[in-house]
Design a protein around this motif. Structure first.
Motif, short mmCIF file in Angstrom:
data_model
loop_
_atom_site.label_atom_id
_atom_site.label_comp_id
_atom_site.label_asym_id
_atom_site.label_seq_id
_atom_site.Cartn_x
_atom_site.Cartn_y
_atom_site.Cartn_z
N SER A 150 13.48 -56.36 -21.13
CA SER A 150 14.47 -55.36 -21.52
C SER A 150 14.63 -54.30 -20.43
N TRP A 151 13.52 -53.83 -19.87
CA TRP A 151 13.61 -52.83 -18.80
C TRP A 151 14.25 -53.41 -17.54
N THR A 152 13.91 -54.64 -17.22
CA THR A 152 14.50 -55.28 -16.04
C THR A 152 16.00 -55.48 -16.23
N LEU A 153 16.42 -55.94 -17.40
CA LEU A 153 17.85 -56.12 -17.67
C LEU A 153 18.59 -54.79 -17.66
N THR A 154 17.95 -53.75 -18.18
CA THR A 154 18.56 -52.42 -18.15
C THR A 154 18.77 -51.97 -16.71
N ASN A 155 17.75 -52.16 -15.88
CA ASN A 155 17.85 -51.79 -14.47
C ASN A 155 18.97 -52.57 -13.78
N ILE A 156 18.98 -53.87 -13.95
CA ILE A 156 19.97 -54.71 -13.27
C ILE A 156 21.39 -54.39 -13.74
N THR A 157 21.56 -54.20 -15.04
CA THR A 157 22.89 -53.89 -15.58
C THR A 157 23.39 -52.54 -15.08
N TYR A 158 22.52 -51.53 -15.08
CA TYR A 158 22.91 -50.21 -14.58
C TYR A 158 23.29 -50.28 -13.10
N VAL A 159 22.50 -51.02 -12.32
CA VAL A 159 22.75 -51.13 -10.89
C VAL A 159 24.07 -51.83 -10.61
N ILE A 160 24.36 -52.90 -11.34
CA ILE A 160 25.62 -53.61 -11.14
C ILE A 160 26.80 -52.69 -11.46
N GLY A 161 26.73 -51.99 -12.59
CA GLY A 161 27.80 -51.07 -12.95
C GLY A 161 27.95 -49.94 -11.95
N SER A 162 26.83 -49.40 -11.49
CA SER A 162 26.86 -48.32 -10.52
C SER A 162 27.44 -48.79 -9.18
N TYR A 163 27.06 -49.99 -8.76
CA TYR A 163 27.58 -50.51 -7.49
C TYR A 163 29.10 -50.70 -7.57
N ILE A 164 29.56 -51.30 -8.66
CA ILE A 164 31.00 -51.52 -8.80
C ILE A 164 31.75 -50.19 -8.82
N MET A 165 31.22 -49.23 -9.57
CA MET A 165 31.91 -47.95 -9.72
C MET A 165 31.92 -47.13 -8.43
N PHE A 166 30.79 -47.03 -7.77
CA PHE A 166 30.68 -46.13 -6.63
C PHE A 166 30.90 -46.79 -5.27
N HIS A 167 30.68 -48.11 -5.14
CA HIS A 167 30.69 -48.70 -3.81
C HIS A 167 31.63 -49.89 -3.64
N TYR A 168 32.22 -50.40 -4.68
CA TYR A 168 33.08 -51.57 -4.55
C TYR A 168 34.56 -51.22 -4.67
N VAL A 169 34.91 -50.49 -5.70
CA VAL A 169 36.31 -50.15 -5.94
C VAL A 169 36.73 -49.05 -4.97
N THR A 170 37.88 -49.24 -4.34
CA THR A 170 38.41 -48.24 -3.42
C THR A 170 39.66 -47.61 -4.01
N GLY A 171 39.99 -46.44 -3.50
CA GLY A 171 41.18 -45.74 -3.95
C GLY A 171 40.92 -44.90 -5.17
N ILE A 172 42.01 -44.40 -5.75
CA ILE A 172 41.93 -43.61 -6.96
C ILE A 172 42.98 -44.10 -7.95
N PRO A 173 42.74 -43.90 -9.25
CA PRO A 173 43.72 -44.39 -10.23
C PRO A 173 44.92 -43.46 -10.42
N PHE A 174 44.95 -42.34 -9.71
CA PHE A 174 46.04 -41.39 -9.86
C PHE A 174 46.99 -41.53 -8.68
N GLU A 175 48.25 -41.24 -8.89
CA GLU A 175 49.25 -41.40 -7.84
C GLU A 175 49.68 -40.10 -7.19
N PHE A 176 49.07 -38.98 -7.53
CA PHE A 176 49.55 -37.72 -6.98
C PHE A 176 49.00 -37.41 -5.59
N ASN A 177 48.11 -38.22 -5.04
CA ASN A 177 47.57 -37.98 -3.71
C ASN A 177 48.27 -38.82 -2.64
N ALA A 178 49.31 -39.53 -2.98
CA ALA A 178 50.12 -40.31 -2.03
C ALA A 178 49.30 -41.28 -1.20
N GLY A 179 48.30 -41.88 -1.81
CA GLY A 179 47.51 -42.89 -1.12
C GLY A 179 46.51 -42.35 -0.12
#
Length: 184
Positions: A73-102
């Motif tokens: 359970s602790w290992t799965l918690t660690n791996i799941t948190y890390v995957i979510g954190s990596y996707i959120m902070f290091h994989y997705v680029t840009g912003i979801p808002f359009e007011f910064n003109a890219g």
């Protein structure tokens, strides 16, 4: 005939690592024109507590699955948190808002936080959470070698992109299509 028709674009290489070019003065002025709501929330009150809440919810959910031991359970918690954190902070680029003109289209959220400054309080916290979760999960798995290796790899996957040497570094598969010239 030139292999690279536009002299302002970099030729693509067969490397899996590449650094982004520094921003031009125009891009820097666009980034400073308006506040970046995509990255300023990490400094808001309660934003840090959300990480502990998510970790707690993950731990409870994995504990509720029949047959899952406390160690797993602790290992799965660690791996799941890390995957979510990596996707959120290091994989997705840009912003979801359009007011910064890219202005932030080429930057990950980690690079946008605190205008890219390193070792700010928010970035220290976000670096410390996966390390702390690794230490907790390693302790509760009773230092089992297999679980230790899984937890260590998960920790490294999310800590290495947070280091200053990884700033604006992208990891990806090389583009070796016949249309695209590559360097060897």
């Amino acid at each position: 005939m030139s292999l690279n028709p536009d002299p302002h674009t970099r030729r693509r290489s067969s490397s899996i690592l590449r650094h982004l070019e520094p921003e031009t003065i125009t891009e820097q002025s666009d980034q400073n024109a308006l506040p970046n709501l995509n990255a300023t929330w990490v400094n808001n009150k309660g934003a840090w507590g959300v990480h502990f809440f998510i970790i707690g919810i993950l731990k409870i959910c994995f504990d509720l699955i029949p047959g899952v031991t406390r160690e797993l359970s602790w290992t799965l918690t660690n791996i799941t948190y890390v995957i979510g954190s990596y996707i959120m902070f290091h994989y997705v680029t840009g912003i979801p808002f359009e007011f910064n003109a890219g202005a932030f289209d080429n930057l990950t959220m980690w690079e946008q936080i605190d205008d890219g400054d390193q070792y700010t309080p928010a970035k220290k916290f976000l670096l410390g959470v996966p390390i702390g979760l690794f230490l907790i999960s390693t302790h509760y798995t009773h230092y089992d070698l297999h679980m230790f290796i899984l937890n260590l790899l998960a920790c490294l996957v999310v800590v290495i992109p947070k280091l200053p040497s990884s700033h604006k570094l992208r990891v990806g598969l090389p583009d070796l299509s016949p249309d695209t010239p590559s360097t060897y």
